[in-house]
Design a protein around this motif. Structure first.
Motif, PDB file in Angstrom:
ATOM      1  N   GLY A 151      -5.297 -72.233   9.181  1.00  0.00           N
ATOM      2  CA  GLY A 151      -6.014 -73.128  10.150  1.00  0.00           C
ATOM      3  C   GLY A 151      -6.281 -74.518   9.250  1.00  0.00           C
ATOM      4  O   GLY A 151      -5.766 -74.620   7.918  1.00  0.00           O
ATOM      5  N   GLY A 152      -6.868 -75.459  10.082  1.00  0.00           N
ATOM      6  CA  GLY A 152      -7.411 -76.682   9.606  1.00  0.00           C
ATOM      7  C   GLY A 152      -8.823 -76.843   9.504  1.00  0.00           C
ATOM      8  O   GLY A 152      -9.605 -75.900  10.043  1.00  0.00           O
ATOM      9  N   LEU A 153      -9.264 -77.860   9.170  1.00  0.00           N
ATOM     10  CA  LEU A 153     -10.723 -77.946   9.161  1.00  0.00           C
ATOM     11  C   LEU A 153     -11.187 -78.046  10.520  1.00  0.00           C
ATOM     12  O   LEU A 153     -12.408 -77.653  10.613  1.00  0.00           O
ATOM     13  N   GLY A 154     -10.539 -78.782  11.535  1.00  0.00           N
ATOM     14  CA  GLY A 154     -10.910 -78.800  13.052  1.00  0.00           C
ATOM     15  C   GLY A 154     -11.281 -77.282  13.332  1.00  0.00           C
ATOM     16  O   GLY A 154     -12.117 -77.386  14.215  1.00  0.00           O
ATOM     17  N   ASP A 155     -10.561 -76.495  12.897  1.00  0.00           N
ATOM     18  CA  ASP A 155     -10.438 -75.039  13.670  1.00  0.00           C
ATOM     19  C   ASP A 155     -12.068 -74.544  13.063  1.00  0.00           C
ATOM     20  O   ASP A 155     -12.739 -73.684  13.848  1.00  0.00           O
ATOM     21  N   LEU A 156     -12.584 -74.954  12.115  1.00  0.00           N
ATOM     22  CA  LEU A 156     -13.788 -74.561  11.641  1.00  0.00           C
ATOM     23  C   LEU A 156     -14.960 -75.049  12.352  1.00  0.00           C
ATOM     24  O   LEU A 156     -16.228 -74.589  12.212  1.00  0.00           O
ATOM     25  N   LEU A 157     -14.750 -76.022  13.078  1.00  0.00           N
ATOM     26  CA  LEU A 157     -15.741 -76.925  13.819  1.00  0.00           C
ATOM     27  C   LEU A 157     -15.757 -76.495  15.089  1.00  0.00           C
ATOM     28  O   LEU A 157     -15.713 -77.399  16.144  1.00  0.00           O
ATOM     29  N   ASN A 158     -15.707 -75.122  15.632  1.00  0.00           N
ATOM     30  CA  ASN A 158     -15.951 -74.709  17.070  1.00  0.00           C
ATOM     31  C   ASN A 158     -17.194 -74.734  17.470  1.00  0.00           C
ATOM     32  O   ASN A 158     -17.971 -74.716  16.507  1.00  0.00           O
ATOM     33  N   PRO A 159     -17.402 -74.467  18.802  1.00  0.00           N
ATOM     34  CA  PRO A 159     -18.656 -74.538  19.391  1.00  0.00           C
ATOM     35  C   PRO A 159     -19.522 -73.336  18.776  1.00  0.00           C
ATOM     36  O   PRO A 159     -20.793 -73.639  18.443  1.00  0.00           O
ATOM     37  N   TYR A 160     -18.993 -71.985  18.594  1.00  0.00           N
ATOM     38  CA  TYR A 160     -19.842 -71.100  18.103  1.00  0.00           C
ATOM     39  C   TYR A 160     -20.423 -71.452  16.779  1.00  0.00           C
ATOM     40  O   TYR A 160     -21.545 -71.166  16.227  1.00  0.00           O
TER      41      TYR A 160
END
Length: 331
Positions: A151-160
């Protein structure tokens, strides 16, 4: 119980110890801007953790080292996939340590103000990012068949995960406010108690949402019990600080942290890093662990070293147990 299961529990205990101790460290750092009104009060807050903050970070080093030795696949995937946020945490911890040591080396107001600003930000960011990191570990990330993060960095910045970051930031700040009330005297103690009460209510609001989300998504009976303990302890901590019982409030806020960490690890087990692409690609306590011989040697080392670490840390807290106030600060 297999040794890899034992080491999963031990790593959970190490993270609990780190968040309990470093949690109020981070909270005090954040409170240097939220609670302190002038430079003497900032010095009071910093002095409450001055003798212990570096010892508290031993738990992080131990948790990281234990993960590397007991679960090398977990360590490799975690530190490669979460490289940027973990690097930012590391930089913050380095700058934070330098700020504690260098702030009083020169008398200029601008010099001290800049280092105090650094203490605030390098306390706030790790307090938030640790919650984001553990939120992603529990939720799961994009692992392929080779157990590599794709994945990328954006995948780690999810709502949960972002909600998890808000929970750890709020909880650590509340924990720090209670510690400030426990360790200070005079007006700053009264304001710390008042602020802790407000922070406790805000923390309860976001924590119930996050823990409830976790339970509905991945929970079982064990995690439900841990969640109830966390919520009850947090409510008790709020009630104790309202009654002026700082010691009880600090103990109960610590129980909240311990129960919340226990809940996260209970929902995670037997995985150590779930894959959102295919459950069969997840890292587990079995496929991520070291050899039984390695785990056996580590167990003997831990049995010898852990009591020594607990003894010297307990002695440190006992020596520096007295309250301080602005009257103890040289003007």
């Amino acid at each position: 119980m297999e040794l890899h299961d034992v080491w999963f529990i031990l790593i959970a205990v190490l993270w609990t110890g780190y968040f309990f101790l470093e949690g109020f460290d981070f909270g005090i750092g954040v409170l240097t801007k939220l609670l302190a009104r002038d430079r003497p009060e900032k010095r009071v807050l910093i002095n409450t953790i001055g003798p212990v903050w570096d010892g508290n970070e031993v738990w992080l080093l131990t948790a990281g080292g234990a993960t590397f030795a007991a679960f090398p696949e977990w360590y490799a995937t975690l530190f490669s996939g979460f490289y940027l946020p973990l690097l930012l945490i590391l930089v913050c911890l380095i700058v934070r340590g330098v700020a504690f040591e260098y702030r009083a080396k020169r008398p200029e107001q601008n010099w001290q103000r800049n280092w105090e600003e650094a203490i605030f930000w390098t306390s706030l960011l790790p307090a938030f990012l640790w919650g984001v990191a553990f939120g992603n570990i529990v939720r799961g990330v994009k692992l392929d068949a080779q157990h590599e993060y794709v994945g990328g960095l954006g995948d780690l910045l999810n709502p949960y995960a972002l909600l998890g970051g808000l929970v750890t930031l709020a909880l650590f700040t509340f924990h720090g406010a209670v510690f400030a009330a426990l360790k200070t005297v005079g007006e700053i103690r009264q304001r710390a108690r008042s602020l802790a009460l407000k922070l406790g209510v805000a923390t309860a609001a976001v924590a119930v949402v996050f823990l409830g989300w976790t339970q509905l998504d991945k929970g079982g009976l064990g995690s439900l019990a841990a969640m109830l303990v966390a919520v009850i302890a947090l409510v008790g901590a709020i009630g104790a600080i309202k009654a002026g019982r700082e010691g009880w409030s600090f103990a109960l806020s610590g129980v909240t942290i311990a129960a919340a960490v226990a809940m996260l690890f209970l929902t995670l087990f037997p995985n150590v890093m779930p894959s959102t692409l295919d459950p069969d690609w997840s890292l587990t306590v079995t496929n991520a662990s070291s050899s039984p011989y390695t785990l056996k040697i580590m167990t003997w080392c831990a049995a010898i070293a852990t009591p020594l670490v607990l003894a010297y840390q307990s002695w440190t807290y006992w020596v520096f147990r007295k309250r301080i106030g602005t009257q103890h600060i040289a003007h």
